[in-house]
Design an enzyme around this catalytic site. Structure first.
Site, PDB file in Angstrom:
ATOM      1  N   ARG A  75      34.146  34.217  28.305  1.00 19.19           N
ATOM      2  CA  ARG A  75      35.293  33.585  27.667  1.00 19.19           C
ATOM      3  C   ARG A  75      34.817  32.441  26.754  1.00 19.19           C
ATOM      4  O   ARG A  75      33.990  31.621  27.178  1.00 19.19           O
ATOM      5  CB  ARG A  75      36.199  33.005  28.761  1.00 19.19           C
ATOM      6  CG  ARG A  75      37.599  32.672  28.275  1.00 19.19           C
ATOM      7  CD  ARG A  75      38.234  31.661  29.203  1.00 19.19           C
ATOM      8  NE  ARG A  75      38.434  32.189  30.529  1.00 19.19           N
ATOM      9  CZ  ARG A  75      39.641  32.455  31.041  1.00 19.19           C
ATOM     10  NH1 ARG A  75      40.725  32.242  30.347  1.00 19.19           N
ATOM     11  NH2 ARG A  75      39.747  32.908  32.273  1.00 19.19           N
ATOM     12  N   VAL A 174      38.522  37.844  46.731  1.00 18.03           N
ATOM     13  CA  VAL A 174      37.545  37.698  47.825  1.00 18.03           C
ATOM     14  C   VAL A 174      36.291  36.966  47.358  1.00 18.03           C
ATOM     15  O   VAL A 174      35.776  37.234  46.269  1.00 18.03           O
ATOM     16  CB  VAL A 174      37.177  39.094  48.395  1.00 18.03           C
ATOM     17  CG1 VAL A 174      35.964  39.029  49.301  1.00 18.03           C
ATOM     18  CG2 VAL A 174      38.357  39.686  49.152  1.00 18.03           C
ATOM     19  N   ASP A 205      28.168  39.020  48.477  1.00 14.69           N
ATOM     20  CA  ASP A 205      28.048  39.021  47.014  1.00 14.69           C
ATOM     21  C   ASP A 205      26.815  39.793  46.544  1.00 14.69           C
ATOM     22  O   ASP A 205      26.916  40.843  45.923  1.00 14.69           O
ATOM     23  CB  ASP A 205      27.924  37.583  46.506  1.00 14.69           C
ATOM     24  CG  ASP A 205      29.285  36.919  46.389  1.00 14.69           C
ATOM     25  OD1 ASP A 205      30.282  37.640  46.279  1.00 14.69           O
ATOM     26  OD2 ASP A 205      29.347  35.679  46.419  1.00 14.69           O
ATOM     27  N   GLY A 285      15.496  47.510  69.621  1.00 15.88           N
ATOM     28  CA  GLY A 285      15.030  47.881  70.951  1.00 15.88           C
ATOM     29  C   GLY A 285      13.913  46.989  71.478  1.00 15.88           C
ATOM     30  O   GLY A 285      13.491  47.123  72.617  1.00 15.88           O
TER      31      GLY A 285
HETATM   32  N1  CAO Z   1      38.700  36.153  27.691  1.00 17.94           N
HETATM   33  C1  CAO Z   1      39.945  35.838  28.104  1.00 17.94           C
HETATM   34  N2  CAO Z   1      40.320  35.814  29.386  1.00 17.94           N
HETATM   35  C2  CAO Z   1      39.371  36.122  30.297  1.00 17.94           C
HETATM   36  C3  CAO Z   1      38.048  36.454  29.948  1.00 17.94           C
HETATM   37  C4  CAO Z   1      37.737  36.471  28.562  1.00 17.94           C
HETATM   38  N3  CAO Z   1      36.516  36.780  28.121  1.00 17.94           N
HETATM   39  N4  CAO Z   1      37.346  36.706  31.077  1.00 17.94           N
HETATM   40  C5  CAO Z   1      38.209  36.522  32.099  1.00 17.94           C
HETATM   41  N5  CAO Z   1      39.429  36.165  31.640  1.00 17.94           N
HETATM   42  C6  CAO Z   1      40.641  35.905  32.398  1.00 17.94           C
HETATM   43  C7  CAO Z   1      41.150  37.140  33.106  1.00 17.94           C
HETATM   44  O1  CAO Z   1      41.816  37.993  32.217  1.00 17.94           O
HETATM   45  C8  CAO Z   1      42.051  36.520  34.159  1.00 17.94           C
HETATM   46  O2  CAO Z   1      43.303  36.235  33.595  1.00 17.94           O
HETATM   47  P1  CAO Z   1      44.688  36.829  34.211  1.00 17.94           P
HETATM   48  O3  CAO Z   1      44.718  36.350  35.615  1.00 17.94           O
HETATM   49  O4  CAO Z   1      45.698  36.187  33.323  1.00 17.94           O
HETATM   50  O5  CAO Z   1      44.649  38.290  34.126  1.00 17.94           O
HETATM   51  C9  CAO Z   1      41.376  35.192  34.466  1.00 17.94           C
HETATM   52  O6  CAO Z   1      40.359  35.027  33.469  1.00 17.94           O
HETATM   53  C10 CAO Z   1      40.755  35.072  35.818  1.00 17.94           C
HETATM   54  O7  CAO Z   1      39.985  36.198  36.200  1.00 17.94           O
HETATM   55  P2  CAO Z   1      39.807  36.539  37.753  1.00 17.94           P
HETATM   56  O8  CAO Z   1      41.151  36.748  38.334  1.00 17.94           O
HETATM   57  O9  CAO Z   1      38.834  37.623  37.955  1.00 17.94           O
HETATM   58  O10 CAO Z   1      39.113  35.201  38.268  1.00 17.94           O
HETATM   59  P3  CAO Z   1      39.547  34.192  39.414  1.00 17.94           P
HETATM   60  O11 CAO Z   1      38.748  32.967  39.159  1.00 17.94           O
HETATM   61  O12 CAO Z   1      41.010  34.019  39.520  1.00 17.94           O
HETATM   62  O13 CAO Z   1      39.028  34.901  40.743  1.00 17.94           O
HETATM   63  C11 CAO Z   1      37.400  35.985  42.114  1.00 17.94           C
HETATM   64  C12 CAO Z   1      37.682  34.931  41.044  1.00 17.94           C
HETATM   65  C13 CAO Z   1      35.901  36.093  42.281  1.00 17.94           C
HETATM   66  C14 CAO Z   1      38.043  35.569  43.430  1.00 17.94           C
HETATM   67  C15 CAO Z   1      37.991  37.337  41.651  1.00 17.94           C
HETATM   68  O14 CAO Z   1      37.485  37.640  40.386  1.00 17.94           O
HETATM   69  C16 CAO Z   1      37.686  38.489  42.595  1.00 17.94           C
HETATM   70  O15 CAO Z   1      38.278  38.614  43.671  1.00 17.94           O
HETATM   71  N6  CAO Z   1      36.765  39.376  42.198  1.00 17.94           N
HETATM   72  C17 CAO Z   1      36.452  40.572  42.941  1.00 17.94           C
HETATM   73  C18 CAO Z   1      35.621  40.276  44.134  1.00 17.94           C
HETATM   74  C19 CAO Z   1      34.339  39.544  43.786  1.00 17.94           C
HETATM   75  O16 CAO Z   1      33.539  39.952  42.992  1.00 17.94           O
HETATM   76  N7  CAO Z   1      34.118  38.442  44.478  1.00 17.94           N
HETATM   77  C20 CAO Z   1      32.829  37.775  44.422  1.00 17.94           C
HETATM   78  C21 CAO Z   1      32.903  36.495  43.806  1.00 17.94           C
HETATM   79  S1  CAO Z   1      31.393  35.634  44.068  1.00 17.94           S
HETATM   80  O17 CAO Z   1      31.579  34.884  45.531  1.00 17.94           O
END
Ligand code: CAO
Length: 458
Positions: A75, A174, A205, A285
């Site tokens: 982003r 998660v 992760d 074991g």
């Molecule tokens: N341009 C514009 N917007 C962008 C973007 C870009 N290049 N990249 C990301 N975004 C936006 C997304 O579109 C999203 O917006 P909306 O909610 O409006 O659709 C927003 O950024 C947030 O993305 P997200 O929901 O993936 O991120 P989060 O911080 O809310 O959640 C996490 C993070 C890790 C909990 C979630 O991504 C997740 O559950 N991922 C799957 C499991 C995972 O991989 N977890 C491991 C994380 S490491 O411990």
């Protein structure tokens, strides 16, 4: 003493080990850049890396180590959130980010901007694999559903990490420890009398990132035959459970009686309905436990993991000054020892406490007794053999300077790994727009003016 009797064998082993080290050194020297006439394993594979935080970046970094061209889409303005998390050097990308994003190029694109979407569509057509670990539904909301991606590029492999697979929790976000808990690892980690415990190894992760990388490579191989891409999904819960599968084994064994290798058995404490936390019991074991070594009072890592492997029971008895245990029916055979493990390990500990962990390691290995010194991260960082093999690597970064990272733990004789520093935010935007996507200078200027690759004006 038995140790002296066996010394020539140990010397031979040490010489062999030294020989192996020298050979490995020779191979590494050959494997410096410029060698690798066969290229790298994943040369020619281009990854549209839509990952962030840890699970996804672990996967794409590994593919990058193996030669894939990873184009990380971030982003504009902020990039991957970890660039600024746990920051130790003011103004520089954090180690959290730099250690998970080596061997990648960075392009900034606002995926919600119409022009940004157009650029991403071109990237979809130009890449072999799209990897993402957004929250469930995020990519769909951006407009990049599997159906759309598959239509744009039928050869595209679309690989995702999610917290849970289909089911009651599939919509949940998660993080690492959520997965460790939901995947069964935490309930079986820690001491019986204490609460569940998470582990420092990032099995949720990084563990799931590893699983995903395997899925991607398999899908690439299948594509060679079919010409079609496919979806690859790894749920963190599943990944953790896969790594904790021996505990599901024990759950089923419980139906047929107590788990005799758990110290709880020897202590006469009844088992409940689920696999209990086993402290430092070995889980296999061959009984084992963590024992204090010389200096434990001041050094929190002066410990060693000691395994009483059955074939080396006799040398263990000799070493710890208990030769009579070799023939005593209460100690001579493994089943007889199971109810006495606590006492046995306390006796071995009385011996290990007279030596440093490295002395114990040295002495025990002369007798093929498997032991593991508890190495601190400081010791790991300073361990020369890990530097020699490229497992711990120092790289230079234009803003933060030198930092250590973990290189490729998978060593391949025909695919040398050069660990490269992580990219600055948007460092390769222009290069990718022109060289990968073929935009002309005028078009790049228009893209810049559109706000699709730069932060929105406030
Ligand atoms: N341009 C514009 N917007 C962008 C973007 C870009 N290049 N990249 C990301 N975004 C936006 C997304 O579109 C999203 O917006 P909306 O909610 O409006 O659709 C927003 O950024 C947030 O993305 P997200 O929901 O993936 O991120 P989060 O911080 O809310 O959640 C996490 C993070 C890790 C909990 C979630 O991504 C997740 O559950 N991922 C799957 C499991 C995972 O991989 N977890 C491991 C994380 S490491 O411990």
């Amino acid at each position: 003493m038995a140790s002296r009797k066996k010394a020539p064998k140990a010397k031979g082993r040490r010489q062999k080990a030294e020989g192996r080290r020298q050979k490995a050194k020779g191979r590494r020297q050959k494997a410096k850049p410029g060698w690798g006439k066969f290229g790298k394993a994943l040369d020619g594979v281009r990854i549209l890396d839509f990952t962030h935080v840890q699970s996804g970046p672990t996967c794409t970094q590994l593919l990058g180590f193996m030669g894939a061209d990873c184009i990380k889409v971030e982003r504009p303005g902020t990039g991957d959130i970890t660039r600024g998390q746990l920051r130790d050097v003011k103004g520089a990308d954090s180690l959290y980010f730099t250690m998970l994003n080596g061997n990648k190029r960075s392009i900034t694109i606002d995926s919600k901007h119409p022009k940004g979407k157009e650029i991403i569509e071109r990237l979809v057509k130009a890449c072999d694999v799209l990897v993402e670990n957004f929250a469930p539904g995020t990519l769909d909301r951006m407009g990049f559903t599997w159906e759309h991606v598959h239509k744009l590029n039928p050869r595209m492999i679309m690989a995702s990490v999610k917290g849970f697979g289909p089911g009651p929790y599939e919509e949940c976000k998660v993080y690492e420890n959520v997965a460790q808990c939901a995947g069964g690892a935490a309930s079986t980690t820690g001491f019986r009398e204490g609460p569940p415990l998470v582990t420092g190894a990032q099995i949720g992760d990084s563990g799931t990132g590893l699983h995903l990388a395997l899925g991607i490579v398999a899908a690439l191989l299948q594509r060679n035959r079919t010409g079609r891409g496919q979806r690859v999904l790894c749920a963190m819960q599943d990944g953790v459970l896969n790594l904790a599968r021996v505990k599901l084994r024990d759950q089923q064994r419980l139906k047929h009686g107590p788990l005799e290798e758990f110290s709880q058995f020897g202590e006469g404490i009844p088992f409940g309905i689920a696999v209990p936390r086993a402290g430092n019991d070995s889980g296999g074991g061959q009984p084992g436990w963590i024992l204090k070594c010389k200096g434990w009072e001041a050094d929190p890592d002066a410990y060693i993991y000691f395994i009483t492997q059955a074939p080396v029971w006799e040398p263990i008895c000799d070493l710890i000054g208990k030769p009579e245990w070799k023939t005593d029916p209460d100690y001579a055979k493994p089943p007889a020892r199971l109810p006495r493990l606590k006492h046995i390990f306390a006796t071995i500990e009385a011996w290990t406490m007279t030596k440093t962990k490295f002395e114990v390691m040295d002495i025990c290995n002369q007798h093929d007794i498997p032991v593991g010194p508890i190495l601190s991260m400081k010791e790991i960082a300073e361990e020369q053999s890990l530097r020699d093999t490229g497992t711990v690597v120092e790289v230079d970064h234009p803003i933060r300077g030198k930092y250590l990272t973990v290189g490729n733990p998978i060593k391949m004789s025909d695919s040398p790994c050069e660990v490269k520093r992580s990219p600055l935010l948007g460092e390769h935007t222009e290069e990718i727009l022109t060289k990968v996507l073929g935009y002309k200078a005028k078009e790049v200027a228009a893209i810049k003016a559109s706000g699709a690759i730069t932060p929105a004006e406030k």
